[in-house]
Motif scaffolding. Structure first.
Motif, PDB file in Angstrom:
ATOM      1  N   ALA A  52     -17.122 -17.092  -5.485  1.00  0.00           N
ATOM      2  CA  ALA A  52     -15.963 -16.313  -5.037  1.00  0.00           C
ATOM      3  C   ALA A  52     -15.578 -15.272  -6.082  1.00  0.00           C
ATOM      4  O   ALA A  52     -15.282 -14.113  -5.752  1.00  0.00           O
ATOM      5  CB  ALA A  52     -14.783 -17.236  -4.752  1.00  0.00           C
ATOM      6  N   ALA A  53     -15.599 -15.666  -7.352  1.00  0.00           N
ATOM      7  CA  ALA A  53     -15.278 -14.727  -8.434  1.00  0.00           C
ATOM      8  C   ALA A  53     -16.303 -13.603  -8.487  1.00  0.00           C
ATOM      9  O   ALA A  53     -15.954 -12.428  -8.697  1.00  0.00           O
ATOM     10  CB  ALA A  53     -15.229 -15.464  -9.765  1.00  0.00           C
ATOM     11  N   GLY A  54     -17.578 -13.945  -8.291  1.00  0.00           N
ATOM     12  CA  GLY A  54     -18.623 -12.932  -8.332  1.00  0.00           C
ATOM     13  C   GLY A  54     -18.516 -11.940  -7.191  1.00  0.00           C
ATOM     14  O   GLY A  54     -18.605 -10.725  -7.392  1.00  0.00           O
ATOM     15  N   VAL A  55     -18.303 -12.444  -5.969  1.00  0.00           N
ATOM     16  CA  VAL A  55     -18.252 -11.575  -4.790  1.00  0.00           C
ATOM     17  C   VAL A  55     -17.016 -10.687  -4.804  1.00  0.00           C
ATOM     18  O   VAL A  55     -17.097  -9.472  -4.574  1.00  0.00           O
ATOM     19  CB  VAL A  55     -18.296 -12.429  -3.505  1.00  0.00           C
ATOM     20  N   THR A  56     -15.853 -11.252  -5.082  1.00  0.00           N
ATOM     21  CA  THR A  56     -14.617 -10.458  -5.067  1.00  0.00           C
ATOM     22  C   THR A  56     -14.514  -9.568  -6.301  1.00  0.00           C
ATOM     23  O   THR A  56     -14.150  -8.400  -6.204  1.00  0.00           O
ATOM     24  CB  THR A  56     -13.387 -11.374  -4.985  1.00  0.00           C
ATOM     25  N   VAL A  61     -14.948  -4.136  -9.063  1.00  0.00           N
ATOM     26  CA  VAL A  61     -15.520  -3.330 -10.144  1.00  0.00           C
ATOM     27  C   VAL A  61     -16.356  -2.193  -9.570  1.00  0.00           C
ATOM     28  O   VAL A  61     -16.314  -1.059 -10.072  1.00  0.00           O
ATOM     29  CB  VAL A  61     -16.373  -4.210 -11.086  1.00  0.00           C
ATOM     30  N   ALA A  62     -17.115  -2.458  -8.516  1.00  0.00           N
ATOM     31  CA  ALA A  62     -17.973  -1.437  -7.918  1.00  0.00           C
ATOM     32  C   ALA A  62     -17.149  -0.282  -7.351  1.00  0.00           C
ATOM     33  O   ALA A  62     -17.567   0.879  -7.396  1.00  0.00           O
ATOM     34  CB  ALA A  62     -18.837  -2.047  -6.820  1.00  0.00           C
ATOM     35  N   GLN A  63     -15.961  -0.581  -6.818  1.00  0.00           N
ATOM     36  CA  GLN A  63     -15.106   0.472  -6.298  1.00  0.00           C
ATOM     37  C   GLN A  63     -14.474   1.275  -7.431  1.00  0.00           C
ATOM     38  O   GLN A  63     -14.320   2.489  -7.334  1.00  0.00           O
ATOM     39  CB  GLN A  63     -14.013  -0.146  -5.419  1.00  0.00           C
ATOM     40  N   ALA A  64     -14.106   0.598  -8.504  1.00  0.00           N
ATOM     41  CA  ALA A  64     -13.468   1.276  -9.632  1.00  0.00           C
ATOM     42  C   ALA A  64     -14.463   2.122 -10.418  1.00  0.00           C
ATOM     43  O   ALA A  64     -14.105   3.182 -10.945  1.00  0.00           O
ATOM     44  CB  ALA A  64     -12.806   0.250 -10.552  1.00  0.00           C
ATOM     45  N   ALA A  65     -15.697   1.654 -10.516  1.00  0.00           N
ATOM     46  CA  ALA A  65     -16.732   2.373 -11.274  1.00  0.00           C
ATOM     47  C   ALA A  65     -18.014   2.386 -10.441  1.00  0.00           C
ATOM     48  O   ALA A  65     -18.830   1.461 -10.529  1.00  0.00           O
ATOM     49  CB  ALA A  65     -16.975   1.697 -12.625  1.00  0.00           C
ATOM     50  N   ILE A 133     -25.420 -12.859  -7.512  1.00  0.00           N
ATOM     51  CA  ILE A 133     -24.845 -12.976  -6.166  1.00  0.00           C
ATOM     52  C   ILE A 133     -23.803 -11.889  -5.944  1.00  0.00           C
ATOM     53  O   ILE A 133     -23.700 -11.310  -4.856  1.00  0.00           O
ATOM     54  CB  ILE A 133     -24.254 -14.381  -5.949  1.00  0.00           C
ATOM     55  N   GLY A 134     -23.025 -11.584  -6.981  1.00  0.00           N
ATOM     56  CA  GLY A 134     -22.029 -10.522  -6.852  1.00  0.00           C
ATOM     57  C   GLY A 134     -22.653  -9.174  -6.566  1.00  0.00           C
ATOM     58  O   GLY A 134     -22.177  -8.424  -5.707  1.00  0.00           O
ATOM     59  N   SER A 135     -23.742  -8.855  -7.258  1.00  0.00           N
ATOM     60  CA  SER A 135     -24.391  -7.551  -7.051  1.00  0.00           C
ATOM     61  C   SER A 135     -25.074  -7.472  -5.690  1.00  0.00           C
ATOM     62  O   SER A 135     -24.988  -6.448  -5.006  1.00  0.00           O
ATOM     63  CB  SER A 135     -25.395  -7.273  -8.168  1.00  0.00           C
ATOM     64  N   LYS A 139     -24.651  -5.171  -0.969  1.00  0.00           N
ATOM     65  CA  LYS A 139     -25.531  -4.679   0.095  1.00  0.00           C
ATOM     66  C   LYS A 139     -24.873  -4.812   1.461  1.00  0.00           C
ATOM     67  O   LYS A 139     -25.337  -4.233   2.444  1.00  0.00           O
ATOM     68  CB  LYS A 139     -26.847  -5.473   0.116  1.00  0.00           C
ATOM     69  N   PHE A 140     -23.777  -5.557   1.527  1.00  0.00           N
ATOM     70  CA  PHE A 140     -23.121  -5.839   2.804  1.00  0.00           C
ATOM     71  C   PHE A 140     -21.669  -5.369   2.748  1.00  0.00           C
ATOM     72  O   PHE A 140     -20.745  -6.181   2.701  1.00  0.00           O
ATOM     73  CB  PHE A 140     -23.193  -7.330   3.109  1.00  0.00           C
ATOM     74  N   PRO A 141     -21.455  -4.048   2.721  1.00  0.00           N
ATOM     75  CA  PRO A 141     -20.084  -3.535   2.653  1.00  0.00           C
ATOM     76  C   PRO A 141     -19.256  -3.994   3.846  1.00  0.00           C
ATOM     77  O   PRO A 141     -19.681  -3.904   4.994  1.00  0.00           O
ATOM     78  CB  PRO A 141     -20.284  -2.012   2.662  1.00  0.00           C
ATOM     79  N   GLY A 142     -18.084  -4.516   3.557  1.00  0.00           N
ATOM     80  CA  GLY A 142     -17.222  -5.035   4.611  1.00  0.00           C
ATOM     81  C   GLY A 142     -17.583  -6.435   5.056  1.00  0.00           C
ATOM     82  O   GLY A 142     -16.830  -7.067   5.799  1.00  0.00           O
TER      83      GLY A 142
END
Length: 203
Positions: A52-56, A61-65, A133-135, A139-142
């Motif tokens: 959960a920590a990795g996915v969220t 982070v991906a949106q911020a950078a 798993i977070g990265s 690949k599945f936005p939304g």
């Protein structure tokens, strides 16, 4: 069923399947029928928290950078290629067998503390859950939550199956040949996911 859920399930399962001290301990407790529910819940819930920590966290982070996402995709692909190569090497070498049954009884407290240590003190678990798993979830936005749910489901399914099915699985996986087949399957899946990450990054 949602492709994101299935992808998360498959990736998480392939990571958990690797021979390790945590799996050996779960199998051992299952063989001896000692604190099995507490052991498998401790392992699965710990994985769920980290996933959960990795996915969220990675999505935020991906949106911020935006530059972080392709960087970690390439890094995740490289890790999967190496991980898969190690699995294929192990399959070629053979000789691996899981020694799970040990001597001595464990108290409930000792069993839970051991599970927590094997999970939270293992540096690979952070790479697998927070980074890899977070990265891949990007690949599945939304649908990254569905991906994470699939990854969590794989953890629960695996640990419950390993703990409660230990008496059936132990004779099979005491044989090196079974681990060879498992290593080939894990390596193939790892490489397939790695190439999908590389193609997505290039696209």
């Amino acid at each position: 069923m949602d492709s994101a859920f299935l992808s998360g399930f498959a990736l998480s399962l392939s990571l958990i399947l690797a021979i390790g001290a945590q799996n050996a301990f779960v199998l051992r407790q299952g063989l001896r029928r000692q604190h099995v529910l507490a052991v498998v819940l401790t392992c699965a819930v710990s994985d769920a928290v980290l996933i959960a920590a990795g996915v969220t966290g990675f999505s935020w982070v991906a949106q911020a950078a935006p530059w972080v996402q392709p960087l970690f995709r390439w890094g995740g692909a490289a890790f999967l290629l190496v991980y898969g190569a190690i699995s294929f090497r192990n399959a070629l070498r053979g000789g691996e067998a899981l020694e799970a049954a040990g001597n001595g009884d464990w108290s409930l407290r000792a069993a839970i503390l051991t599970c927590l240590a094997l999970t939270w003190l293992n540096p690979h678990v952070y790479l697998d859950t927070l980074v890899l798993i977070g990265s891949v979830s990007t690949k599945f936005p939304g649908r990254h939550f569905a991906f994470g749910a699939g990854a969590m489901a794989a953890s629960f399914v695996f640990f419950f199956a390993l703990g409660y099915g230990a008496r059936l699985l132990a004779p099979l996986f005491a044989k090196p040949g079974a681990w060879r087949l498992l290593d080939v399957g894990v390596g193939t899946l790892m490489w397939a996911i790695a190439f999908s990450l590389i193609l997505d990054t290039q696209g």
